[in-house]
Design a protein around this motif. Structure first.
Motif, short mmCIF file in Angstrom:
data_model
loop_
_atom_site.label_atom_id
_atom_site.label_comp_id
_atom_site.label_asym_id
_atom_site.label_seq_id
_atom_site.Cartn_x
_atom_site.Cartn_y
_atom_site.Cartn_z
N LEU A 24 0.82 -1.21 0.00
CA LEU A 24 0.00 0.00 0.00
C LEU A 24 0.86 1.27 0.00
O LEU A 24 1.93 1.29 0.60
N ASP A 27 -1.20 7.21 0.53
CA ASP A 27 -2.61 7.61 0.39
C ASP A 27 -3.55 6.49 0.82
O ASP A 27 -4.54 6.73 1.51
N GLN A 28 -3.24 5.27 0.39
CA GLN A 28 -4.08 4.14 0.76
C GLN A 28 -4.06 3.91 2.28
O GLN A 28 -5.09 3.58 2.87
N LYS A 31 -6.42 6.63 4.01
CA LYS A 31 -7.83 6.79 3.62
C LYS A 31 -8.74 6.06 4.60
O LYS A 31 -8.36 5.07 5.22
N LYS A 33 -12.64 4.27 5.11
CA LYS A 33 -13.77 3.69 4.37
C LYS A 33 -15.01 4.54 4.62
O LYS A 33 -15.80 4.78 3.72
N THR A 39 -8.36 4.56 9.66
CA THR A 39 -7.58 4.36 8.44
C THR A 39 -6.82 3.04 8.60
O THR A 39 -6.73 2.48 9.70
N LYS A 165 -9.36 -1.16 2.13
CA LYS A 165 -8.61 -1.10 0.87
C LYS A 165 -9.56 -1.25 -0.32
O LYS A 165 -9.49 -0.48 -1.28
N ILE A 168 -11.75 1.88 -1.01
CA ILE A 168 -11.09 3.13 -1.42
C ILE A 168 -11.32 3.39 -2.90
O ILE A 168 -11.22 2.53 -3.71
#
Length: 168
Positions: A24, A27-28, A31, A33, A39, A165, A168
């Motif tokens: 990852l 940014d991932q 983030k 959900k 996060t 994940k 996203i």
């Protein structure tokens, strides 16, 4: 379940988690959900804090000299079921800081090293099945259950990370 089997499950689960985190980007990892959800970085912080707290608890439980009279709790598999919502105790909640993948992996490796160090000091592994400590969520648990619940807890949060994940 014996300590050897539990150690293997701990390793397999951690390897899976590290593989996911390693793939990852920043940014991932940062983030959400949903608006009020954690996060991926925060989920990992929670796993790190939990493991560090468990290490302290297991050390404390090993200092006891009395055998426990409580029963083993084999139903810990409910931890994997994400439909059962479990509120993390404040002490195990992450902060708002977003960590980079490399830092998350270092901290995960460090917390696991601490756990392995404690488990290696146990000359008689049956001691983990004869001593207990009060868990803030699950109440009385044998120390072996504390160790076993770590990989189940991590599997639960791997599912959460995958949900985040994929969302996203």
């Amino acid at each position: 379940m014996e300590l050897k089997e539990i150690n293997q499950k701990l390793k397999e689960t951690r390897d899976e988690l590290l593989g996911i985190v390693n793939a990852l980007n920043r940014d991932q990892l940062s983030k959400r959900k949903e608006l009020n959800s954690w996060t991926i970085s925060q989920v990992c912080q929670h796993l790190i804090k939990t493991e560090e707290l468990y290490v302290m608890a297991i050390k404390k439980g090993l200092k006891s000299t009395e055998d426990s009279l409580i029963e083993n709790k084999p139903q810990l598999e409910f931890l994997i079921d994400r439909s059962n919502k479990i509120e993390a105790p404040d002490i195990a909640k992450p902060d708002d800081e977003s960590l980079e993948g490399k830092e998350i992996i270092e901290k995960l490796n460090h917390s696991r090293e601490k756990l392995n160090e404690v488990l290696k000091t146990v000359e008689d592994p049956s001691l983990l099945s004869r001593r207990h400590l009060i868990h803030p969520v699950f109440k009385e648990m044998l120390l072996i259950e504390w160790v076993r619940s770590l990989y189940l807890h991590e599997q639960r949060h791997i599912k959460q990370i995958i949900e985040i994940k994929d969302g996203i």
